[in-house]
Design an enzyme around this catalytic site. Structure first.
Site, PDB file in Angstrom:
ATOM      1  N   GLU A 127      -0.164  -3.876   3.651  1.00  0.00           N
ATOM      2  CA  GLU A 127      -0.185  -4.737   2.788  1.00  0.00           C
ATOM      3  C   GLU A 127       0.738  -6.006   3.395  1.00  0.00           C
ATOM      4  O   GLU A 127       0.830  -6.901   3.211  1.00  0.00           O
ATOM      5  CB  GLU A 127       0.476  -4.341   1.357  1.00  0.00           C
ATOM      6  CG  GLU A 127       0.571  -5.352   0.409  1.00  0.00           C
ATOM      7  CD  GLU A 127       1.393  -5.255  -0.741  1.00  0.00           C
ATOM      8  OE1 GLU A 127       2.122  -5.938  -1.294  1.00  0.00           O
ATOM      9  OE2 GLU A 127       0.810  -4.011  -1.327  1.00  0.00           O
ATOM     10  N   SER A 226       1.798   4.745   0.131  1.00  0.00           N
ATOM     11  CA  SER A 226       3.099   4.514  -0.245  1.00  0.00           C
ATOM     12  C   SER A 226       3.717   4.747  -1.400  1.00  0.00           C
ATOM     13  O   SER A 226       4.685   5.198  -1.769  1.00  0.00           O
ATOM     14  CB  SER A 226       3.224   2.921   0.400  1.00  0.00           C
ATOM     15  OG  SER A 226       4.660   2.588  -0.001  1.00  0.00           O
TER      16      SER A 226
END
Length: 703
Positions: A127, A226
């Protein structure tokens, strides 16, 4: 035992959207090849399932061909990804999370306005990489407080440039607040866009609240996820028994039998079916445990009844209550259907002593069974035999006081070693023979070693020893001694043992310290291996000690001169230096003279001509030579000039160019028009005068 599931857990909106779009693409596929560029979501089980159904993974869009279908993962892709896909004729199905797309739009607009952009998040997370790609990879990425401090030390914001701060959607709010405080303390004006996903915040708060209420907390998620790792950090912080698993196969269900309340949460990329499978299997295990507990309770009850009927056997050591003391015998109640008979001859008495001098009715007494039937319906006992077995008492004392005893290892047996303590034999399991893995015990046989007594069965005269525990205790003492001799500021020798993305762990004589990546070099590093290798022997400085947490912070760059200390000795005004271009700005280029020491070549000092765009003349990584024009030690700035090294011919050419630079736009336009009138274009016919002159030239040639 109860299982509680966190209110917010499992697939988030963005992940579910990516799965739905992929499922639709599979259903509607007209035999075109379907790819995802990287993992669609961070869950191996999901990606393996998609692979089985014909959706393969590519590492780069260039691996796809014309008319292939490529699904954009929920974490998003950089701008150049879409540009390449269009050129290749690839059909894209954009499954980027709407919250991530919003960040891309914010960053892109800021980039077009030439603003400084800061992204709070993990450098290696897709991201963050994708978001950075929407500002031509010019953003400053901050993973933690140390990165923020380093950034503000090494960057100077232009007047009017208010940095924009955005963040990875899955980070903790506490991390963002810590970094914003750093900017505030440094009196840096900034604009922040809190782009943390609400679903992420709800999931993390739900995990924290549940973890505080339960005995054990289970986080289900992929190790590469994550947000799942952050959930585990929260669970571990708020519950002393935290487990991070990918699925039911990672759970040792028998370990949960002692917990009354168990909490379960899951990362945003964890399928609902995986969560339900874990809960279902745990419920099954709970039912089994409860049934076993009921069976054990009944078994214990029956055992007590059985004990009252079962007579002790020869060699057993019993404890009973003195029922009667006679002149020649003691009657002992042992809680069985027969009484114990302890003759005077089996008690060690001093001269003149009688049984009544030492023993009284109601006293508790311990003795050894000599015969289960003395011929008169009693059980023959002996105190002498028990006292002769003083070795066993010593073992019991060693067990109770956790003291060491010295034993001799006499022979190897199945799964361990027989050890002798005086007249007593004990057993050391192979797993407790050393603090390292032992395949065969032959190397230990015949040695005398210190051990701990960890178990004794007095009825069966059995003992279990552990040499491993002694060795571990010794190591702990050594580590404690090492800590006593460590001081902040000491420079010590260490060995590089292993690497992480954020630094290296260094053994400094028996304990490991963390050498953070920011403390390795005065310059900027992407990974510790740019400077270090496994096994390197280095001198490091102790920056911080926390014995309670067992953490040691080390520094390597502190053992070398701070780069600015070299200015004035190694670097002086007028020196010609060589360096590498490390950063390009509108107003010039920063050149690294050595790690941690940069100089600025202003746009006006690059060449003997007007430079409109620094990037046209300079590239990142290019090695250039320049002259030191000025040193501002107070502000720690070095001004460099490439133009000053250009030859006189270039300088004359530059002087000729100066009037052109000073011309107004209208004058430049007039000059251009005049030039077009005087000089014919390449595709125009020459004037008549020029044609007429050609024969003359030919005649001269003939003459």
């Amino acid at each position: 035992m109860k299982i509680k599931r966190a209110k917010h857990s499992g697939f988030c909106f963005g992940v579910q959207n990516a799965i739905d779009k992929t499922e639709e693409a599979i259903r509607n596929n007209d035999r075109r090849t379907i790819y995802t560029c990287g993992q669609l979501i961070h869950n191996k089980g999901v990606t393996d399932s998609l692979h089985d159904r014909g959706v393969d993974i590519i590492d780069d869009i260039s691996q796809a061909k014309n008319d292939d279908i490529v699904i954009v993962r929920s974490h998003g892709e950089p701008k150049e990804f879409y540009d390449k896909a269009k050129k290749l004729g690839v059909h894209l199905i954009d499954a980027t999370c709407v919250f991530v797309s919003k960040i891309h739009d914010i960053v892109y607009e800021a980039y077009k306005s030439n603003r400084t952009i800061v992204i709070v998040g993990s450098k290696e997370h897709q991201e963050v990489k994708a978001t950075n790609g929407w500002c031509n990879y010019s953003a400053h990425i901050i993973e933690g407080v140390s990165d923020a401090n380093n950034l503000l030390k090494n960057i100077e914001f232009k007047d009017g440039d208010i940095p924009l701060i955005v963040c990875q959607t899955t980070i903790r709010r506490e991390l963002l607040d810590e970094i914003l405080n750093i900017f505030k303390k440094n009196e840096i004006e900034f604009e922040v866009k809190n782009t943390i996903c609400n679903a992420t915040r709800f999931r993390q708060e739900s995990c924290k609240n549940l973890a505080e209420q339960v005995d054990a907390m289970i986080v289900i998620g992929d190790q590469n996820s994550s947000n799942s790792r952050k959930l585990f950090e929260i669970a571990e912080k708020n519950c002393k028994n935290a487990y991070f698993v990918q699925g039911i196969s990672d759970l040792a269900l028998q370990d949960f039998g002692n917990y009354n309340n168990i909490g379960i949460t899951a990362g945003a990329s964890t399928p609902e079916v995986t969560i339900k499978e874990v809960i279902s299997r745990m419920n099954e295990e709970i039912n089994k445990i409860e049934e076993q507990e009921e069976e054990m309770s009944m078994a214990d009850f029956m055992e007590e009844i059985d004990k009252s009927l079962r007579l002790p056997r020869t060699g057993d050591i019993i404890t009973g209550t003195i029922h009667e003391v006679r002149d020649d015998v003691i009657i002992v109640n042992m809680g069985v259907k027969k009484d114990g008979i302890l003759p005077k001859s089996e008690v060690a008495l001093e001269e003149g002593q009688e049984l009544k001098d030492l023993f009284h009715e109601g006293d508790e007494i311990e003795a050894k069974v000599m015969k289960s039937d003395d011929g008169d319906g009693g059980i023959l006992l002996s105190k002498k035999k028990l006292e002769m077995n003083e070795n066993w008492k010593e073992l019991n004392e060693a067990l109770e006081n956790k003291t060491n005893i010295n034993v001799k290892l006499v022979r190897a047996v199945n799964r361990g070693v027989i050890a002798e303590y005086k007249e007593v034999s004990g057993f050391i399991p192979m797993s407790l023979l050393s603090d390292r893995y032992v395949e065969k015990a032959d190397e230990f046989i015949g040695k005398n070693v210190d051990v701990k007594v960890i178990k004794i069965d007095n009825r069966r005269n059995r003992a279990v020893f552990s040499r491993k525990q002694v060795l571990l205790d010794e190591k702990r003492k050594q580590v404690a001694e090492i800590w006593e001799n460590l001081n902040i500021g000491d420079v010590v020798e260490g060995k590089v043992m292993r690497f992480t993305d954020y630094g290296a762990f260094v053994d400094i004589g028996g304990v490991d310290g963390l050498l953070h990546i920011s403390e390795i070099s005065w310059g900027k590093l992407k990974h510790p291996q740019e400077v270090l290798s496994l096994g390197d022997i280095i001198n490091v400085k102790i920056l911080d000690l926390n014995e309670q947490k067992g953490k040691i912070s080390l520094g390597l760059k502190q053992t070398t001169p701070e780069p600015w200390s070299l200015v004035g000795t190694k670097y002086n005004v007028g020196d010609i230096v060589e360096g590498k271009v490390v950063q390009i700005k509108e107003y010039g280029a920063f050149v690294e003279l050595e790690a941690g020491l940069d100089g600025l070549v202003h746009i006006s000092e690059i060449a003997n001509k007007r430079v409109e765009n620094v990037a046209d003349e300079m590239t990142i990584g290019k090695v250039i030579k320049a002259k030191i024009m000025d040193i501002d030690s107070e502000r720690k700035r070095i001004s460099l000039s490439m133009k000053a090294l250009l030859g006189e011919e270039d300088e004359e050419s530059a002087d000729e160019d100066k009037p052109e630079i000073q011309q107004t736009e209208s004058e430049v336009a007039k000059a251009s028009e005049a030039k077009e009138v005087e000089e014919p274009k390449a595709n125009e016919e020459p004037h008549e005068e020029e044609v007429a002159e050609e024969p003359k030239e030919a005649e001269k040639t003939e003459e």
